[in-house]
Design a protein around this motif. Structure first.
Motif, PDB file in Angstrom:
ATOM      1  N   ASN A 109      47.263  34.133  49.135  1.00 31.03           N
ATOM      2  CA  ASN A 109      47.206  34.074  47.683  1.00 31.03           C
ATOM      3  C   ASN A 109      47.370  35.468  47.103  1.00 31.03           C
ATOM      4  OD1 ASN A 109      46.477  33.775  44.976  1.00 31.03           O
ATOM      5  ND2 ASN A 109      45.113  32.086  45.459  1.00 31.03           N
ATOM      6  N   ARG A 110      48.608  35.826  46.768  1.00 32.03           N
ATOM      7  CA  ARG A 110      48.893  37.172  46.262  1.00 32.03           C
ATOM      8  C   ARG A 110      48.228  37.426  44.924  1.00 32.03           C
ATOM      9  NH1 ARG A 110      52.681  41.109  47.622  1.00 32.03           N
ATOM     10  NH2 ARG A 110      52.446  40.125  49.638  1.00 32.03           N
ATOM     11  N   SER A 111      48.126  36.408  44.095  1.00 35.54           N
ATOM     12  CA  SER A 111      47.515  36.570  42.784  1.00 35.54           C
ATOM     13  C   SER A 111      46.046  36.958  42.917  1.00 35.54           C
ATOM     14  CB  SER A 111      47.647  35.273  41.985  1.00 35.54           C
ATOM     15  OG  SER A 111      47.002  35.394  40.743  1.00 35.54           O
ATOM     16  N   ALA A 112      45.331  36.277  43.819  1.00 39.01           N
ATOM     17  CA  ALA A 112      43.918  36.599  44.034  1.00 39.01           C
ATOM     18  C   ALA A 112      43.772  37.987  44.631  1.00 39.01           C
ATOM     19  CB  ALA A 112      43.294  35.551  44.951  1.00 39.01           C
ATOM     20  N   GLN A 113      44.672  38.340  45.539  1.00 39.11           N
ATOM     21  CA  GLN A 113      44.643  39.663  46.156  1.00 39.11           C
ATOM     22  C   GLN A 113      44.863  40.747  45.115  1.00 39.11           C
ATOM     23  OE1 GLN A 113      47.546  41.569  49.262  1.00 39.11           O
ATOM     24  NE2 GLN A 113      46.391  39.953  50.293  1.00 39.11           N
ATOM     25  N   ASN A 114      45.806  40.505  44.191  1.00 38.76           N
ATOM     26  CA  ASN A 114      46.052  41.468  43.117  1.00 38.76           C
ATOM     27  C   ASN A 114      44.823  41.657  42.249  1.00 38.76           C
ATOM     28  OD1 ASN A 114      48.657  41.885  43.944  1.00 38.76           O
ATOM     29  ND2 ASN A 114      49.603  40.643  42.342  1.00 38.76           N
ATOM     30  N   CYS A 115      44.096  40.571  42.029  1.00 33.80           N
ATOM     31  CA  CYS A 115      42.887  40.634  41.214  1.00 33.80           C
ATOM     32  C   CYS A 115      41.859  41.564  41.848  1.00 33.80           C
ATOM     33  CB  CYS A 115      42.313  39.229  41.036  1.00 33.80           C
ATOM     34  SG  CYS A 115      40.838  39.174  39.997  1.00 33.80           S
ATOM     35  N   ILE A 116      41.705  41.473  43.170  1.00 34.59           N
ATOM     36  CA  ILE A 116      40.749  42.331  43.880  1.00 34.59           C
ATOM     37  C   ILE A 116      41.199  43.782  43.824  1.00 34.59           C
ATOM     38  CG2 ILE A 116      39.696  42.829  46.120  1.00 34.59           C
ATOM     39  CD1 ILE A 116      39.994  39.825  46.749  1.00 34.59           C
ATOM     40  N   ILE A 117      42.496  44.028  44.018  1.00 37.36           N
ATOM     41  CA  ILE A 117      43.018  45.390  43.954  1.00 37.36           C
ATOM     42  C   ILE A 117      42.764  45.995  42.581  1.00 37.36           C
ATOM     43  CG2 ILE A 117      45.155  46.760  43.922  1.00 37.36           C
ATOM     44  CD1 ILE A 117      46.203  44.948  46.157  1.00 37.36           C
ATOM     45  N   ASP A 118      42.962  45.197  41.537  1.00 40.93           N
ATOM     46  CA  ASP A 118      42.725  45.678  40.180  1.00 40.93           C
ATOM     47  C   ASP A 118      41.253  46.014  39.976  1.00 40.93           C
ATOM     48  OD1 ASP A 118      43.811  46.318  37.608  1.00 40.93           O
ATOM     49  OD2 ASP A 118      42.879  44.507  36.816  1.00 40.93           O
ATOM     50  N   ARG A 121      30.900  44.602  52.300  1.00 43.86           N
ATOM     51  CA  ARG A 121      29.858  43.649  51.902  1.00 43.86           C
ATOM     52  C   ARG A 121      29.471  43.847  50.447  1.00 43.86           C
ATOM     53  NH1 ARG A 121      24.719  44.063  51.132  1.00 43.86           N
ATOM     54  NH2 ARG A 121      24.625  46.159  52.040  1.00 43.86           N
ATOM     55  N   MET A 122      29.294  45.101  50.035  1.00 45.04           N
ATOM     56  CA  MET A 122      28.903  45.375  48.650  1.00 45.04           C
ATOM     57  C   MET A 122      30.019  44.979  47.671  1.00 45.04           C
ATOM     58  SD  MET A 122      26.953  49.053  49.095  1.00 45.04           S
ATOM     59  CE  MET A 122      26.575  49.140  47.352  1.00 45.04           C
ATOM     60  N   LEU A 123      31.271  45.262  48.048  1.00 43.51           N
ATOM     61  CA  LEU A 123      32.394  44.894  47.183  1.00 43.51           C
ATOM     62  C   LEU A 123      32.521  43.372  47.100  1.00 43.51           C
ATOM     63  CD1 LEU A 123      35.113  47.488  48.291  1.00 43.51           C
ATOM     64  CD2 LEU A 123      33.778  47.498  46.167  1.00 43.51           C
ATOM     65  N   SER A 124      32.283  42.710  48.213  1.00 46.89           N
ATOM     66  CA  SER A 124      32.336  41.246  48.238  1.00 46.89           C
ATOM     67  C   SER A 124      31.318  40.650  47.273  1.00 46.89           C
ATOM     68  CB  SER A 124      32.071  40.739  49.661  1.00 46.89           C
ATOM     69  OG  SER A 124      31.923  39.340  49.680  1.00 46.89           O
ATOM     70  N   GLU A 125      30.110  41.182  47.304  1.00 45.36           N
ATOM     71  CA  GLU A 125      29.061  40.676  46.417  1.00 45.36           C
ATOM     72  C   GLU A 125      29.351  41.028  44.961  1.00 45.36           C
ATOM     73  OE1 GLU A 125      25.514  42.391  47.993  1.00 45.36           O
ATOM     74  OE2 GLU A 125      25.452  41.060  49.750  1.00 45.36           O
ATOM     75  N   LYS A 126      29.836  42.235  44.736  1.00 47.19           N
ATOM     76  CA  LYS A 126      30.101  42.681  43.364  1.00 47.19           C
ATOM     77  C   LYS A 126      31.230  41.871  42.727  1.00 47.19           C
ATOM     78  CE  LYS A 126      31.263  46.829  40.684  1.00 47.19           C
ATOM     79  NZ  LYS A 126      30.104  46.698  39.783  1.00 47.19           N
ATOM     80  N   PHE A 127      32.299  41.610  43.496  1.00 46.85           N
ATOM     81  CA  PHE A 127      33.463  40.896  42.970  1.00 46.85           C
ATOM     82  C   PHE A 127      33.350  39.381  43.125  1.00 46.85           C
ATOM     83  CE2 PHE A 127      36.076  44.857  44.366  1.00 46.85           C
ATOM     84  CZ  PHE A 127      35.595  45.576  43.276  1.00 46.85           C
ATOM     85  N   GLU A 128      32.301  38.944  43.861  1.00 48.57           N
ATOM     86  CA  GLU A 128      32.089  37.518  44.142  1.00 48.57           C
ATOM     87  C   GLU A 128      33.296  36.894  44.847  1.00 48.57           C
ATOM     88  OE1 GLU A 128      31.043  35.866  40.302  1.00 48.57           O
ATOM     89  OE2 GLU A 128      28.924  36.182  40.735  1.00 48.57           O
ATOM     90  N   VAL A 129      33.717  37.575  45.894  1.00 54.24           N
ATOM     91  CA  VAL A 129      34.797  37.082  46.747  1.00 54.24           C
ATOM     92  C   VAL A 129      34.360  37.252  48.198  1.00 54.24           C
ATOM     93  CG1 VAL A 129      36.613  37.658  45.082  1.00 54.24           C
ATOM     94  CG2 VAL A 129      35.946  39.341  46.813  1.00 54.24           C
ATOM     95  N   SER A 130      35.118  36.675  49.125  1.00 51.60           N
ATOM     96  CA  SER A 130      34.765  36.786  50.536  1.00 51.60           C
ATOM     97  C   SER A 130      35.063  38.194  51.055  1.00 51.60           C
ATOM     98  CB  SER A 130      35.547  35.763  51.358  1.00 51.60           C
ATOM     99  OG  SER A 130      36.926  36.054  51.325  1.00 51.60           O
ATOM    100  N   ARG A 131      34.355  38.572  52.114  1.00 51.20           N
ATOM    101  CA  ARG A 131      34.584  39.885  52.717  1.00 51.20           C
ATOM    102  C   ARG A 131      35.996  39.982  53.283  1.00 51.20           C
ATOM    103  NH1 ARG A 131      29.642  41.950  56.404  1.00 51.20           N
ATOM    104  NH2 ARG A 131      31.153  43.675  56.598  1.00 51.20           N
ATOM    105  N   SER A 132      36.490  38.882  53.835  1.00 45.53           N
ATOM    106  CA  SER A 132      37.844  38.900  54.390  1.00 45.53           C
ATOM    107  C   SER A 132      38.874  39.141  53.288  1.00 45.53           C
ATOM    108  CB  SER A 132      38.138  37.599  55.129  1.00 45.53           C
ATOM    109  OG  SER A 132      38.020  36.490  54.265  1.00 45.53           O
ATOM    110  N   ALA A 133      38.606  38.615  52.095  1.00 47.22           N
ATOM    111  CA  ALA A 133      39.515  38.832  50.964  1.00 47.22           C
ATOM    112  C   ALA A 133      39.525  40.305  50.565  1.00 47.22           C
ATOM    113  CB  ALA A 133      39.110  37.960  49.784  1.00 47.22           C
ATOM    114  N   VAL A 134      38.332  40.909  50.538  1.00 48.81           N
ATOM    115  CA  VAL A 134      38.230  42.346  50.239  1.00 48.81           C
ATOM    116  C   VAL A 134      38.976  43.151  51.296  1.00 48.81           C
ATOM    117  CG1 VAL A 134      36.655  44.306  50.093  1.00 48.81           C
ATOM    118  CG2 VAL A 134      36.051  42.143  48.991  1.00 48.81           C
ATOM    119  N   ARG A 135      38.807  42.751  52.557  1.00 49.04           N
ATOM    120  CA  ARG A 135      39.457  43.470  53.656  1.00 49.04           C
ATOM    121  C   ARG A 135      40.977  43.437  53.522  1.00 49.04           C
ATOM    122  NH1 ARG A 135      37.566  40.598  57.546  1.00 49.04           N
ATOM    123  NH2 ARG A 135      35.558  41.654  57.374  1.00 49.04           N
TER     124      ARG A 135
END
Length: 245
Positions: free
Chosen positions: A11-20, A41-55
């Motif tokens: 999901n490129r759109s979701a990935q772009n959201c995290i990058i932003d 872990r902290m970014l995952s909790e802050k952005f409310e997304v999975s750790r793998s998505a942050v990675r």
């Protein structure tokens, strides 16, 4: 609700959201080059997304040189000024998923260069790897089996022989997408596989004999169907391509 785990083709759109969001964090915290980002872990909790998505988002930013991950230490802002970083991220977020035709065109442009370099730089070890890949391809074709992967492995062996790690990396990036989409786009007829054996052999011999111009010409001839697919190029009876590439 957490986002599903992202992959490179996910999901490129979701990935772009995290990058932003990471960009906003860097700007809000006034992070300087070399400063450390919060943990996954902290970014995952802050952005409310999975750790793998942050990675995956971090990996993408690292690929473009915006972040630098150090094992056992964390992820750090690269040595890029804030203005330049924001501009680069804007460009990254505007990038579209590459279409198959663009991937094929990129492959053609890269391989015309790699075969010339391979003819100039190849080692005996490189020739052995090419021969092994060529034999694997030939065996599959003779047995009537799908040989798309073996075909591309032969071309990857040429990229390695070019001695240019950047070109080799680009080939490795685009190859999986080409493999998964080759038949779906009906680019090449399976009946041409037998002809491909002789074309591969001609490319190999030119590289072996360290003839860069002949290697390039044989690669052009091998790509005649791909040229037609990308450029609607006509081929004369001698299979000479009318394209100054």
């Amino acid at each position: 609700m957490k986002l599903e785990s992202l992959t490179i083709n996910g999901n490129r759109s979701a990935q772009n959201c995290i990058i932003d969001k990471i960009r906003e964090l860097i700007n809000y915290k006034n992070l300087e080059p070399g400063d450390k980002l919060p943990s996954e872990r902290m970014l995952s909790e802050k952005f409310e997304v999975s750790r793998s998505a942050v990675r995956e988002a971090i990996n993408r930013m690292e690929f473009y040189g915006l972040l630098k991950s150090i094992p056992q230490s964390g992820t750090f802002v690269a040595n890029i000024g804030v203005i330049a970083m924001n501009g680069m991220i804007d460009d990254i977020l505007r990038l579209d998923e590459p279409d198959f035709k663009s991937l094929v065109e990129t492959r053609i442009l890269l391989e015309l260069k790699t075969c010339r370099l391979a003819a100039l730089r190849r080692t005996e070890e490189d020739l052995i790897k090419m021969e092994e890949a060529l034999e694997a391809y030939s065996n599959k074709v003779i047995n009537g089996e799908d040989a798309v992967q073996e075909d591309l492995l032969f071309h990857l062996s040429i990229a390695r022989a070019s001695g240019n790690s950047t070109i080799n990396t680009f080939m490795l990036i685009i190859t999986p997408e080409i493999i998964t989409n080759f038949e779906r786009h009906h680019v090449c007829d399976k009946g041409l596989a037998q002809e491909g054996i002789q074309e591969h052999m001609a490319i190999f011999e030119a590289i072996k004999n360290q003839d860069p111009q002949l290697a390039k010409q044989k690669m052009k001839e091998h790509f005649k169907i791909l040229y037609q697919y990308c450029y609607n190029t006509q081929i004369n009876n001698n299979n000479k391509l009318k394209l100054n590439t």
